[in-house]
Design an enzyme around this catalytic site. Sequence first.
Site, PDB file in Angstrom:
ATOM      1  CE  LYS A  51      -1.471   2.814   2.948  1.00  0.00           C
ATOM      2  NZ  LYS A  51      -1.391   4.079   2.137  1.00  0.00           N
ATOM      3  CD  GLU A  64      12.706   5.139   8.513  1.00  0.00           C
ATOM      4  OE1 GLU A  64      12.813   5.994   9.434  1.00  0.00           O
ATOM      5  OE2 GLU A  64      12.447   5.426   7.342  1.00  0.00           O
ATOM      6  CB  CYS A  79      12.615  10.284   8.594  1.00  0.00           C
ATOM      7  SG  CYS A  79      13.353   8.946   7.651  1.00  0.00           S
ATOM      8  CD  GLU A 131       9.905  13.636  11.195  1.00  0.00           C
ATOM      9  OE1 GLU A 131      10.859  13.099  10.623  1.00  0.00           O
ATOM     10  OE2 GLU A 131       8.850  13.030  11.473  1.00  0.00           O
TER      11      GLU A 131
END
Length: 479
Positions: free
Chosen positions: A174, A249, A282, A382
């Site tokens: 997906k 992750e 990231c 973040e």
Amino acid sequence: MLDKRKFYINGQWVSPAKENDLDVINPSTEEACAVISLGSQADTDAAVKAAKDAFIPWSERSAEERIGYIEKLAEIYKARSAEMGEAISMEMGAPISLAQTAQSGSGYAHIKNFIRAFKSFEFDRELGAHAPNDQILYEPVGVCGLITPWNWPMNQVTLKAVPAMAVGCTVVLKPSEIAPLSSLLFAEFVDEAGIPAGVFNLVNGDGMGVGSQLSGHKDVDMISFTGSTRAGIAISKNAADTVKRVALELGGKGANVVFADADEKAVKRGIIQCMNNTGQSCNAPTRMLVERSIYDKAVDIAAEVAAGVAVGPSAEEGRHIGPVVSEAQFNKIQGLIEKGISEGARVVAGGLGRPEGLEKGYFVRPTVFADVNNEMTIAREEIFGPVLAMIPFDTEEEAVEIANDTVYGLTNYVQTTDMDKARRVARRLRSGMVEMNGQMRGAGAPFGGYKQSGNGREGGVWGLEDFLEVKSVSGWSNN
């Protein structure tokens, strides 16, 4: 506008069970460039069944036969890499030059690295000379649900789908509904490579729909997810009822520790790394910790370098950065920049709004905040945009303390010409990866983090092991 309302299930392109269309938006123009369908429970079930039915025959093929298919996939990927770059640039806004090199190129590089790692991997091993009748077998986990993000689409798809298929797993992918075009193209590559029906399946959908259906599905043995920590937590909870393996992750808030004895290009290098891919990585070094004796000079350099970072549409050639991926991301970033200002950080480059001359598109001004402390929102959250927070420190001990004072632990960076100090600090940083003095990690190095940055490792041998169970067998030999 491209019509991409098809799923790849059991070796065929099929229409969705019911209509649920979604436009794919080109972030440079804010206009639809394609239309896809979001899958339903029926589509997810069909893909999982295809993968389940294909698992035993695929896993029982020889390792040589399976890797032969992957080698064919690599050939096709390389031959069609320009198409892949164009798809990535259109769907998520990477400038075409970056999309054709780093974005598309990362996928091909990972496939080649996995082929190399696979060929030297021992799937059957003796426990040791002390136990000559014990054998350790590495066997595929089974049906794997792969949920991938929009920011480095082929980087993440190949880090998951290729090792999973190579070791004998079957998969249901997906991709992000925001950037699905590259994954649909990858499915074409898989089909052209002749990989048997059911080994690779693709269903488009969002996290609440297909994502949740996969993570809670009784016939899915493993979920491998890359994305936000918030989503990773939700996936883990949904997967708990079936006790499936979950590899995550997740996010990061990397510290780039710049000591007074760093090389003269360290600050400039840190700005460029932070702004790369429009800050949508990231592992970006988004907190620059600078030793106080060079702090003012570093702020001046950072402001000058950031002011020189060009911003432009993704279709244009060049070394500029593109837009962020969506209106939602644009609004989130603007809100965090505003938060930084209200909490007292000093804007030395960029700031609120779009760059001059770019009235349409999700373009963000390359922004640097000085005089940040680690309690400010822009140092904790973040941001996932071209925004850097600069924080001064006085001692090595304080630098390590600030760097580790975060829920994340993905990638940290160290800049110093004193290698004893560099190694000492690298050992003390609580992160899955540390890059020192501009040296990138080697091909096949493990990618992953500590704490809320996740729990798996992708790439090379570690990427293969992620999709393998370990079986201990006694009485293997009667000699």
